[in-house]
Design a protein around this motif. Structure first.
Motif, short mmCIF file in Angstrom:
data_model
loop_
_atom_site.label_atom_id
_atom_site.label_comp_id
_atom_site.label_asym_id
_atom_site.label_seq_id
_atom_site.Cartn_x
_atom_site.Cartn_y
_atom_site.Cartn_z
N LEU A 38 0.82 -1.21 0.00
CA LEU A 38 0.00 0.00 0.00
C LEU A 38 0.85 1.26 0.00
O LEU A 38 0.43 2.31 -0.48
N SER A 39 2.06 1.14 0.55
CA SER A 39 2.91 2.33 0.63
C SER A 39 3.23 2.88 -0.75
O SER A 39 3.65 4.02 -0.88
N THR A 40 3.01 2.07 -1.80
CA THR A 40 3.30 2.56 -3.15
C THR A 40 2.23 3.54 -3.63
O THR A 40 2.48 4.35 -4.50
N VAL A 41 1.01 3.42 -3.09
CA VAL A 41 -0.04 4.32 -3.55
C VAL A 41 -0.52 5.28 -2.46
O VAL A 41 -1.18 6.26 -2.74
#
Lengths: 334, 304, 329
Positions: free
Chosen positions: B151-154
């Motif tokens: 999730l840290s990518t978005v």
């Protein structure tokens, strides 16, 4: 073969309990659950021990096996079983043999006295192996006989898990486990409490029959005077961890000396009579603080209280052959 | 009532606190009973204070000092300095806000979502129960930490609330299930049946009758969720998957281990140890305090 | 029969879950800032590919075509996943994602499984002792060891062990799964190097999961010790060994499910350890995929990590119904 069992003597065995003290260690100090109990369990007879919940009767039952669960602790006394020795001092190995083999025990909570993960038959075998029974087939055969005696489908029961059996069935399995090693002394702790009326009657009938057939010495612990009066030869009344009265059932029923016993008898409901003739005992059993008063434990609930009852405790003493009472009024009348 | 209260046994059982004053009084008595609990409380208060006041104690951009890179522990730098000569103590103090605030938000989201869904699911047995439990199973099945990493990518974790929200939304499964099973067993009890027969509203029964009975469990979980969330967020920053936007203990750990080479150079060691010790002391405080919470809310323990 | 029906239902639910997770990763990549799929497509066009070539290339990598309607892209993606096609990696020059994942998985499995088994066995034994001797010094000491180790986060444990044994007291190697100068194969120097490099990662995993096992087993044993049938077996004169067997059997049951679940979670459970010790497992792969914006690899790794949990969930449920007769009916 079956010789293993037949070789043992079938003379009924008695028990002598002397000055037994059991305490419970709690945050509020030590609570005396059984306080100086002495009695002789007559061989070949049914002895009923009666008392309210909290009277110490179940603790007494566990103390007879020297198996009082924590935080309880036996501090003093002796429990001598004929032919086995003092349960409280004998070697651990011997005690393990006596438990189950010489003394059978049927639990108050027999509902849950089985290992839930193992079939009943396997538990019979575990019991046999623990007691070094060589002929396990004979053991299973006798387990089946007992189960059938109690009106059950033995094959099915032995293949069942605890959760597949009803309360009454579990209780009968508990009785079977207490008897399958041919124990000569059987202790039943509230064997019918969790059962409905019909199962209750049939379980008690089974107890009576097997007792007679096998010349057992039976100790029946109950809060129900009706059950005890119906079955027992002798009655012992417990109150607040101490003995209140003892004698043969006829004597106790006909001439109860202790006001507590009298209350218990009045509280028996009779099917034939009007219900309101059964008079419930007023008040509640003594609590922790009340156990430490100097006077008679029953004084606060006693209808026949004397001034001295508040200050000194009556001694539990013989007033005839096999007749005991702990009441200042006990010897006065009747 | 007065008779019962005068007996020695019942006076030992404090009743469910009715107003705030008695509750604080009882709480204080419970905490003061053992020194460990006091230590726990002091540690928690200390860090809370640090989180609130910390950023005001230092300038917005912490001063750097090229002459004191990886300076040893001294009066000027009680915890040494980092690769730019910035005081480690200043980094810890200013970093506490993000760490604690995010963790608190995460715990709040976890407890609110978990408790409400658990209560509703356990009380209204039926389709809503099945639906909620399906979702709970799903949440429990997804491996939480890898999910956070992905999730840290978005998701922008720059704001502590955003971090707390994601941690909460992925972490309520266990609590919901436990609250549900406790609710299930409570609804069969006499007092709940009585409340239903009296025609009390489900809202009243759920939040006024059932909730107080599981309060201890929820309070414990709130504290545990705080420590769990601290580990998770510091871990995320430590792995370096979240863009560094704020001072944070995890950022310090990451830079210490992977840039400063604190594992092999002794001079950078204070830089590594500062956030680690802050983390461990805070955890210790929560664990010590947990004991008091347990006794405060757990009626069974009070009787003993 | 009922077991089979139950199992069938669970498998069905598991498949639905896999689809949901696949949907999640599908939309995740599409929600990505700057839409990496379209970006890659444009990039390839700029590098002189024809639109058809570029589209083919992108389809192979990500499993969908940037200019199709969303639902068609979705169906294509799901269809490929059902055929075990997870697309091609960007950072590994178009190597199929599945191959990369399968190469990384054994490292994680060996690492975590060893640590898991060690911590389970030691934790269970310590838990039984802590429960039976709970009023003695031994018992309290064991309980304390569990609480402390349980409270320390995995990455702190890893850093601590690494620091103590590779810097302070240099007895073990740090970083890398084996000494790079050795030829991998079934030879002694390589295997012993492998083992020496695995000690710290495994110990980190084992130490940080030991506390959980120990504390759970302790409370489970204490619960069972209070059960009526344990007192009953004592009073029936069962041998001590039989009694211990009864206690252990009943107490360990709830832990089996947790163990089966842990096996599923192991694929994603060693991110920190692999990161700290530079171990080439799935966790490191996931981190690498994210830092190099290799989205097909990231989706694939995450999908596999999740599928492992779903499978172990089904297995745990099945296992429980086999070991606990109360569930069987």
């Amino acid at each position: 073969m079956a010789l293993e069992f037949e070789a043992r003597d079938f003379h009924p065995r008695g028990m002598q309990i002397r000055d037994l003290h059991v305490i419970y260690q709690t945050n509020q100090g030590e609570i005396p659950a059984v306080n100086g109990v002495s009695m002789a369990i007559a061989p070949g007879k049914i002895t009923g021990i009666i008392g309210e919940s909290g009277s110490g009767k179940s603790t007494l039952a566990m103390a007879l096996m020297n198996a009082v669960p924590k935080p309880g602790r036996i501090v003093k006394g002796s429990v001598v079983v004929d032919g086995a020795g003092d349960m409280l001092t004998i070697d651990k190995k011997i005690r393990q043999k006596v438990r189950g083999r010489d003394i059978g025990f049927v639990f108050q909570a027999s509902q849950n006295s089985l290992n839930p993960l193992i079939r009943v038959g396997k538990q019979v075998l575990d019991l046999g192996r623990s007691h070094n029974i060589k002929d396990l087939r004979a053991l299973l055969r006798r387990a089946k006989e007992l189960l059938e005696r109690m009106g059950m489908d033995a094959e099915r029961i032995l293949l069942s898990y605890q959760h597949e059996l009803s309360g009454g069935m579990r209780q009968r399995v508990g009785i079977m486990l207490a008897l399958v090693l041919e124990a000569q002394v059987v202790i039943l702790d509230e064997p019918t409490t969790a059962l409905d009326m019909i199962s209750q009657a049939s379980v008690l009938e089974i107890v009576r029959q097997i007792h007679q057939e096998r010349h057992l010495t039976t100790i029946l612990i109950s809060h129900d005077m009706g059950v005890v009066a119906d079955l027992a030869d002798n009655v012992v009344v417990m109150y607040g961890g101490e003995l209140a009265e003892a004698g043969s059932t006829e004597e106790i029923l006909a001439h109860p000396l202790h006001p507590y016993t009298q209350g218990l008898i009045r509280a028996i409901p009779r099917i034939s009579g009007p219900l309101d003739q059964a008079i419930a005992l007023s008040g509640s059993p003594p609590d922790v603080a009340a156990l430490k008063v100097p006077g008679c434990l029953f004084a606060s609930r006693c209808p026949k209280r004397l001034p001295k009852c508040e200050n000194s405790r009556p001694i539990y003493e013989a007033i005839g052959s096999d007749r005991y009472v702990a009441c200042f009024r006990g010897t006065e009348h009747d | 009532m007065s008779v019962a209260e005068s007996t020695p046994v019942s006076s030992k059982i404090p009743h469910v606190p009715k107003n705030r004053a008695t509750f604080l009084h009882t709480a204080w008595r419970v905490i003061a009973k053992k020194p460990g609990r006091m230590v726990g409380l002091v540690i928690i208060l200390f860090f809370t204070l640090m989180a609130i006041a910390g950023p005001y104690l230092y300038p917005r951009n912490l001063p750097i000092n090229p002459n004191a890179i990886y300076a040893p522990i001294s009066w000027k730098y009680p915890l040494g300095t980092d690769f730019e000569g910035t005081s480690n103590l200043a980094l810890i103090v200013t970093g506490a806000r993000y760490v604690l605030f995010a963790a608190f938000m995460a715990a709040l989201f976890t407890v609110v979502i978990g408790t409400v869904l658990g209560l509703v699911s356990g009380y209204y047995v039926g389709w809503s129960d099945s639906v909620i439990m399906r979702i709970t199973d799903f949440i429990l099945t997804i491996p939480g930490f890898p999910l956070l990493v992905v999730l840290s990518t978005v998701w922008n974790f720059g704001q502590p609330v955003a971090m707390g929200f994601v941690l909460g939304i992925t972490g309520w499964g266990g609590l919901a299930r436990a609250v549900r099973s406790q609710t299930l067993s409570l609804r069969e009890r006499g007092f709940i049946e009585a409340a239903r027969t009296l025609g009390l509203s489900p809202f009243h029964i759920l939040f006024k009758e059932i909730l107080p009975n599981i309060a201890s469990y929820i309070a414990m979980n709130l504290l545990l969720a705080i420590t769990g969330s601290i580990y998770a967020e510091v871990g995320l920053f430590f792995l370096g998957v979240v863009p560094f936007q704020a001072n944070n203990w995890g950022v310090m750990l990451n830079l210490a281990v992977f840039s400063a080479g604190a594992m092999s150079s002794v001079q950078a060691l204070p830089y590594l140890l500062s956030p680690l010790i802050a983390l461990l002391v805070l955890t210790l405080g929560v664990v010590l305090f947990l004991d008091a919470v347990d006794e405060l809310f757990n009626p069974r323990l009070k009787e003993a | 029969m009922q077991i089979l029906i139950r199992l069938g239902k669970r498998i069905l639910a598991g498949i639905v879950m896999v689809l949901v997770v696949a949907t999640f990763t599908f939309f995740l990549v599409r929600l990505m800032p700057g839409n990496p799929v379209a970006a890659k497509y444009n990039d390839l066009i700029l590098h002189g590919m024809t639109p058809v070539q570029a589209m083919d290339q992108v389809r192979v990598m990500y499993g969908f075509i940037p200019h199709q309607p969303l639902w068609q892209q979705y169906l294509l993606y799901i269809n490929q996943i059902l055929h075990f096609n997870l697309g091609r990696s960007i950072s590994y020059d178009g190597v199929p994602v599945l191959h990369i994942i399968l190469a990384a998985a054994p490292w994680t499995i060996i690492l975590v499984l060893t640590g898991l088994i060690a911590s389970f066995v030691v934790g269970i034994l310590a838990g039984v002792i802590a429960a039976i001797k709970r009023s003695s010094v031994t018992g309290s000491a064991l309980s304390l060891s569990g609480s402390i180790l349980h409270g320390i986060p995995q990455f702190v444990m890893g850093l601590f062990l690494a620091y103590v044994f590779t810097t302070l007291w240099v007895i073990l190697p740090f970083g890398a799964p084996y000494n790079a100068s050795l030829t991998p194969g079934f030879n002694w120097p390589f295997l012993s190097s492998l083992a020496r490099h695995a000690i710290l990662p495994v110990a980190t995993y084992a130490l940080s999961s030991y506390g959980g096992w120990m504390l759970t087993m302790k409370s489970s044993v204490i619960t069972v010790l209070g059960d009526d049938f344990i007192l009953a077996s004592e009073v029936r004169g069962l041998k001590t060994w039989t009694q211990v067997k009864y206690i252990a059997h009943n107490a360990i049951l709830p832990l089996f499910t947790v163990l089966a679940l842990s096996i599923g979670f192991m694929f994603g459970g060693s991110l920190f350890i692999e990161d700290i010790f530079d171990y080439p497992g799935l966790g490191n792969l996931l981190l690498h995929a994210i830092s190099s914006r290799d989205y097909p690899l990231m989706s694939g790794a995450f999908l596999l990590i999740t599928v492992a949990v779903i499978i172990s969930n089904i297995f745990a449920d099945f296992l429980y119904s086999v070991v606990d007769p109360r569930i069987r009916r």
